[in-house]
Design a protein around this motif. Structure first.
Motif, PDB file in Angstrom:
ATOM      1  N   MET A   1     -13.285 -33.031 -28.415  1.00 21.21           N
ATOM      2  CA  MET A   1     -14.661 -33.132 -28.833  1.00 21.21           C
ATOM      3  C   MET A   1     -15.516 -33.453 -27.606  1.00 21.21           C
ATOM      4  SD  MET A   1     -16.368 -36.053 -31.305  1.00 21.21           S
ATOM      5  CE  MET A   1     -14.891 -36.109 -32.237  1.00 21.21           C
ATOM      6  N   THR A   2     -16.553 -32.690 -27.381  1.00 24.76           N
ATOM      7  CA  THR A   2     -17.466 -32.927 -26.277  1.00 24.76           C
ATOM      8  C   THR A   2     -18.566 -33.866 -26.749  1.00 24.76           C
ATOM      9  OG1 THR A   2     -17.032 -30.692 -25.504  1.00 24.76           O
ATOM     10  CG2 THR A   2     -18.923 -31.821 -24.580  1.00 24.76           C
ATOM     11  N   THR A   3     -18.813 -34.872 -25.956  1.00 21.20           N
ATOM     12  CA  THR A   3     -19.840 -35.843 -26.301  1.00 21.20           C
ATOM     13  C   THR A   3     -21.014 -35.656 -25.360  1.00 21.20           C
ATOM     14  OG1 THR A   3     -18.131 -37.372 -27.009  1.00 21.20           O
ATOM     15  CG2 THR A   3     -20.297 -38.287 -26.647  1.00 21.20           C
ATOM     16  N   SER A   4     -22.209 -35.548 -25.935  1.00 16.79           N
ATOM     17  CA  SER A   4     -23.402 -35.344 -25.114  1.00 16.79           C
ATOM     18  C   SER A   4     -23.696 -36.604 -24.296  1.00 16.79           C
ATOM     19  CB  SER A   4     -24.597 -35.018 -26.002  1.00 16.79           C
ATOM     20  OG  SER A   4     -25.039 -36.180 -26.674  1.00 16.79           O
ATOM     21  N   PRO A   5     -24.413 -36.436 -23.165  1.00  8.07           N
ATOM     22  CA  PRO A   5     -24.759 -37.603 -22.346  1.00  8.07           C
ATOM     23  C   PRO A   5     -25.546 -38.654 -23.127  1.00  8.07           C
ATOM     24  CG  PRO A   5     -25.138 -35.593 -21.121  1.00  8.07           C
ATOM     25  CD  PRO A   5     -24.798 -35.188 -22.528  1.00  8.07           C
TER      26      PRO A   5
ATOM     27  N   ARG B   1     -15.325 -42.271 -28.029  1.00 10.83           N
ATOM     28  CA  ARG B   1     -14.198 -41.376 -28.353  1.00 10.83           C
ATOM     29  C   ARG B   1     -14.464 -40.519 -29.584  1.00 10.83           C
ATOM     30  NH1 ARG B   1      -9.008 -45.263 -27.238  1.00 10.83           N
ATOM     31  NH2 ARG B   1      -9.033 -45.009 -24.972  1.00 10.83           N
ATOM     32  N   THR B   2     -15.337 -40.982 -30.457  1.00 10.39           N
ATOM     33  CA  THR B   2     -15.593 -40.263 -31.710  1.00 10.39           C
ATOM     34  C   THR B   2     -16.975 -39.626 -31.750  1.00 10.39           C
ATOM     35  OG1 THR B   2     -16.447 -42.258 -32.787  1.00 10.39           O
ATOM     36  CG2 THR B   2     -14.063 -41.815 -33.002  1.00 10.39           C
TER      37      THR B   2
ATOM     38  N   PHE C   1     -16.357 -48.577 -36.848  1.00 14.34           N
ATOM     39  CA  PHE C   1     -16.297 -49.808 -36.057  1.00 14.34           C
ATOM     40  C   PHE C   1     -17.479 -49.866 -35.092  1.00 14.34           C
ATOM     41  CE2 PHE C   1     -13.917 -51.858 -32.280  1.00 14.34           C
ATOM     42  CZ  PHE C   1     -14.384 -53.138 -32.590  1.00 14.34           C
ATOM     43  N   TYR C   2     -17.704 -48.791 -34.362  1.00 14.26           N
ATOM     44  CA  TYR C   2     -18.829 -48.733 -33.430  1.00 14.26           C
ATOM     45  C   TYR C   2     -20.161 -48.896 -34.165  1.00 14.26           C
ATOM     46  CZ  TYR C   2     -22.696 -46.528 -31.044  1.00 14.26           C
ATOM     47  OH  TYR C   2     -23.949 -46.264 -30.554  1.00 14.26           O
ATOM     48  N   GLN C   3     -20.367 -48.120 -35.225  1.00 13.69           N
ATOM     49  CA  GLN C   3     -21.649 -48.196 -35.926  1.00 13.69           C
ATOM     50  C   GLN C   3     -21.866 -49.572 -36.545  1.00 13.69           C
ATOM     51  OE1 GLN C   3     -22.873 -44.916 -38.388  1.00 13.69           O
ATOM     52  NE2 GLN C   3     -22.063 -43.395 -36.958  1.00 13.69           N
ATOM     53  N   GLY C   4     -20.795 -50.193 -37.036  1.00 18.38           N
ATOM     54  CA  GLY C   4     -20.917 -51.552 -37.563  1.00 18.38           C
ATOM     55  C   GLY C   4     -21.287 -52.540 -36.472  1.00 18.38           C
TER      56      GLY C   4
END
Length: 176
Positions: A1-5, A83-84, A90-93
């Motif tokens: 998965m490519t993650t934008s800057p 990573r997601t 977890f991150y959003q929480g």
């Protein structure tokens, strides 16, 4: 998965924003509390004595260790987010809890009618970063909806993480 800057900034930026904010707390925390404890006790007589005793017992070393423990939690959340592509619950929480805890700092400052540790960077870093990152996630189509239940849960998780960080730090402090 490519993650934008910008998604990377929204995810790893959580740790950066947290570090800026907690630098303020490290600089002011225990000393501010020691200096203001008598006034706080007088102004808030309904607070249980156990809370005041716990607050009195926190020294700079224990506080710094607690900040380090919290840093590990926030860092792990930022990595999970990166990573997601920001999808991690977890991150959003953690992001939501971070922003809400900024509001708690502002409420604390209002309650004591002055500057408290964390109240300067909350309106300058914590809240704006959280709003920006949530907007970025929303535009990317990955933001999970947060209602009243999610808000209460976010505050609860942030409070629990703080308690755990201080408990771990209290246990580790004698070894450092």
């Amino acid at each position: 998965m490519t993650t934008s800057p910008s998604n990377l900034l929204a995810t790893y930026g959580l740790f950066l924003a947290w570090a800026v904010h907690d630098a303020e707390e490290l600089a002011l925390g225990p000393r501010w509390l020691r200096e203001n404890l008598p006034v706080l006790r007088e102004r808030f007589p309904g607070v249980p004595e156990a809370v005041w005793k716990a607050a009195e017992s926190v020294d700079e070393r224990e506080f710094a260790l607690a900040v380090g423990v919290m840093g590990a939690v926030v860092g792990a959340a930022a990595v999970a987010g990166a990573r997601t592509g920001g999808r991690s619950a977890f991150y959003q929480g953690a992001l939501n809890g971070f922003g809400l805890h900024g509001l708690v700092h502002l409420a604390q400052a209002a309650a004591v009618r002055g500057v408290t540790p964390g109240s300067v960077t909350s309106p300058l870093v914590v809240i704006p970063f959280t709003l920006w990152a949530r907007g970025r996630l929303r535009r990317a189509g990955v933001l999970r909806p947060t209602g009243l239940r999610g808000t209460v849960a976010g505050l609860g998780v942030a409070a629990a993480a703080t308690v755990v960080a201080h408990a771990v730090a209290r246990r580790l402090a004698p070894r450092f």
